[in-house]
Design an enzyme around this catalytic site. Structure first.
Site, short mmCIF file in Angstrom:
data_model
loop_
_atom_site.label_atom_id
_atom_site.label_comp_id
_atom_site.label_asym_id
_atom_site.label_seq_id
_atom_site.Cartn_x
_atom_site.Cartn_y
_atom_site.Cartn_z
N ASP A 57 0.91 -1.43 -0.25
CA ASP A 57 0.33 0.15 -0.04
C ASP A 57 0.51 1.64 0.00
O ASP A 57 1.87 1.45 0.97
CB ASP A 57 -0.95 0.08 1.51
CG ASP A 57 -2.42 1.05 1.90
OD1 ASP A 57 -1.69 1.60 0.97
OD2 ASP A 57 -2.44 0.70 1.72
N VAL A 58 0.58 1.93 -0.71
CA VAL A 58 1.56 3.21 -1.04
C VAL A 58 1.67 4.25 -0.85
O VAL A 58 2.59 5.06 -0.01
CB VAL A 58 1.45 3.84 -2.35
CG1 VAL A 58 2.37 2.46 -3.36
CG2 VAL A 58 0.23 4.09 -2.45
N SER A 149 -1.19 11.51 -16.40
CA SER A 149 -2.53 11.48 -17.02
C SER A 149 -2.54 12.31 -17.66
O SER A 149 -1.97 13.58 -16.44
CB SER A 149 -4.12 11.20 -15.88
OG SER A 149 -5.29 11.05 -16.77
N TYR A 162 -8.24 14.42 -8.59
CA TYR A 162 -7.42 13.22 -9.53
C TYR A 162 -6.77 14.49 -10.01
O TYR A 162 -5.33 13.87 -10.75
CB TYR A 162 -8.55 12.71 -10.11
CG TYR A 162 -7.91 11.50 -10.91
CD1 TYR A 162 -7.06 10.38 -10.34
CD2 TYR A 162 -7.27 11.89 -12.76
CE1 TYR A 162 -6.57 9.60 -11.65
CE2 TYR A 162 -7.22 10.85 -13.90
CZ TYR A 162 -6.75 9.84 -12.61
OH TYR A 162 -6.36 9.27 -13.44
#
Length: 258
Positions: A57-58, A149, A162
Site C-alpha cells: 500500500d503506497v 494522466s 485526481y
C-alpha cells in the site's frame, strides 16, 4: 540501458497498465517485484512472470521500504514503474449552498496521498537504493517512470482531486530528475489518456460505453490498450537519452469539460 539481469519494481502491478508493464519488463530479463494491495492477482502474476509479489500500500512507507529492499536483494534495482493510483470524482461545491455539501476534504487527501505522495515515497526510496549500483557505460545507475494522466492537463468537472494529484506527478518530474541526475538516475513521466483497463467493467454495456468513449479520440478512434502504454514506459526506461520529460500517450485526445 540494458535491464537484463536487473530487478524492477512495478506498483499497481496486479492488473491493467501495471501488469502490462511488469510482463514487458520480465520479457527484457528483469526479475519484477509485483507490488500491489491485491494479493491474489499479484501473486498469480508474479508466478506467471517468475517474479516476486510484495504487498504494498503506497501510503505505508514501511511497505515500500520492504519492497525496495526485497528487489535489491534479488539483483541490482535498475527500473521502477509507479502505476498505483485511484480515481473518483466529486464537485468542489454542492448544489445546496451548504459547506457540508462541498468536496470531502478526506477524499481529496486520500487521492493525493496515494497518487502523489505514494509515488514520491517510492521514488525517494528506490532512487536511494539505485544510487548504490555500479553505473553502466553511460553512467546510468537506474531509471524511474511515473504514471500521471492527461487529467493533469485536461482535468474534467469533478476531477479536482485526481487532476491535482496527477498534476503534482507532472510537476515534480523535472525537479526530481534534476535531483537524481547527480547519481546517474533518470526519471520520466507518462501521461495516458483513455486506456482500456478493468475500471470500465465487462460485458456488452461496458463495451458499448468504451466504444462511445473511443469516438472522442482524435486517432485512432478507440481506447488505448495496456501494452501500448507499457511499451512507452519501457522506452522511457531503456532509452538512455530520455530524461526529465512527460509524454502524453492519448491518441491526440484533449478532454472536454465533461
Amino acid at each position: 540501458m540494458d535491464l537484463n539481469g536487473s530487478s524492477a519494481i512495478v506498483t499497481g502491478a496486479a492488473s491493467g497498465i501495471g501488469a502490462a508493464a511488469a510482463r514487458q519488463l520480465a520479457a527484457l530479463g528483469c526479475t519484477v517485484v509485483v507490488a500491489d494491495v491485491q494479493a491474489e492477482k499479484g501473486e498469480a502474476l508474479a508466478e506467471e512472470i517468475k517474479g516476486v509479489f510484495a504487498l504494498v500500500d503506497v501510503t505505508q512507507t514501511e511497505q515500500i521500504t520492504a519492497a525496495v529492499e526485497a528487489a535489491a536483494d534479488i539483483a541490482p534495482l535498475r527500473a521502477v514503474v509507479n502505476s498505483a493510483g485511484i480515481g473518483g470524482a466529486q464537485r468542489t461545491i454542492g448544489r445546496d449552498g451548504q459547506i457540508e455539501s462541498a468536496h470531502a476534504l478526506d477524499f481529496f487527501a486520500k487521492v493525493v496521498g496515494i497518487n502523489l505522495i505514494g509515488t514520491f515515497d517510492m521514488v525517494r526510496q528506490a532512487a536511494t537504493v539505485m544510487s548504490r549500483n555500479e553505473p553502466d557505460a553511460d553512467g546510468c545507475r537506474g531509471a524511474i517512470v511515473n504514471l500521471a494522466s492527461v487529467a493533469a492537463f485536461d482535468g474534467q468537472i469533478g476531477q479536482a482531486a485526481y487532476a491535482s494529484s496527477k498534476g503534482g506527478v507532472v510537476g515534480m518530474t523535472l525537479p526530481v530528475a534534476r535531483d537524481l541526475s547527480a547519481s546517474g538516475i533518470r526519471l520520466n513521466t507518462v501521461a495516458p489518456g483513455l486506456i482500456d483497463t478493468p475500471i470500465y467493467g465487462e460485458g456488452e454495456e461496458a463495451e458499448a460505453f468504451k466504444a462511445k468513449l473511443g469516438e472522442s479520440v482524435l486517432f485512432p478512434k478507440r481506447l488505448g490498450v495496456p501494452d501500448e502504454l507499457a511499451s512507452m514506459v519501457v522506452e522511457c526506461l531503456t532509452n538512455s537519452y530520455m530524461n526529465g520529460e512527460t509524454v502524453r500517450l492519448d491518441g491526440g485526445i484533449r478532454m472536454p469539460p465533461k
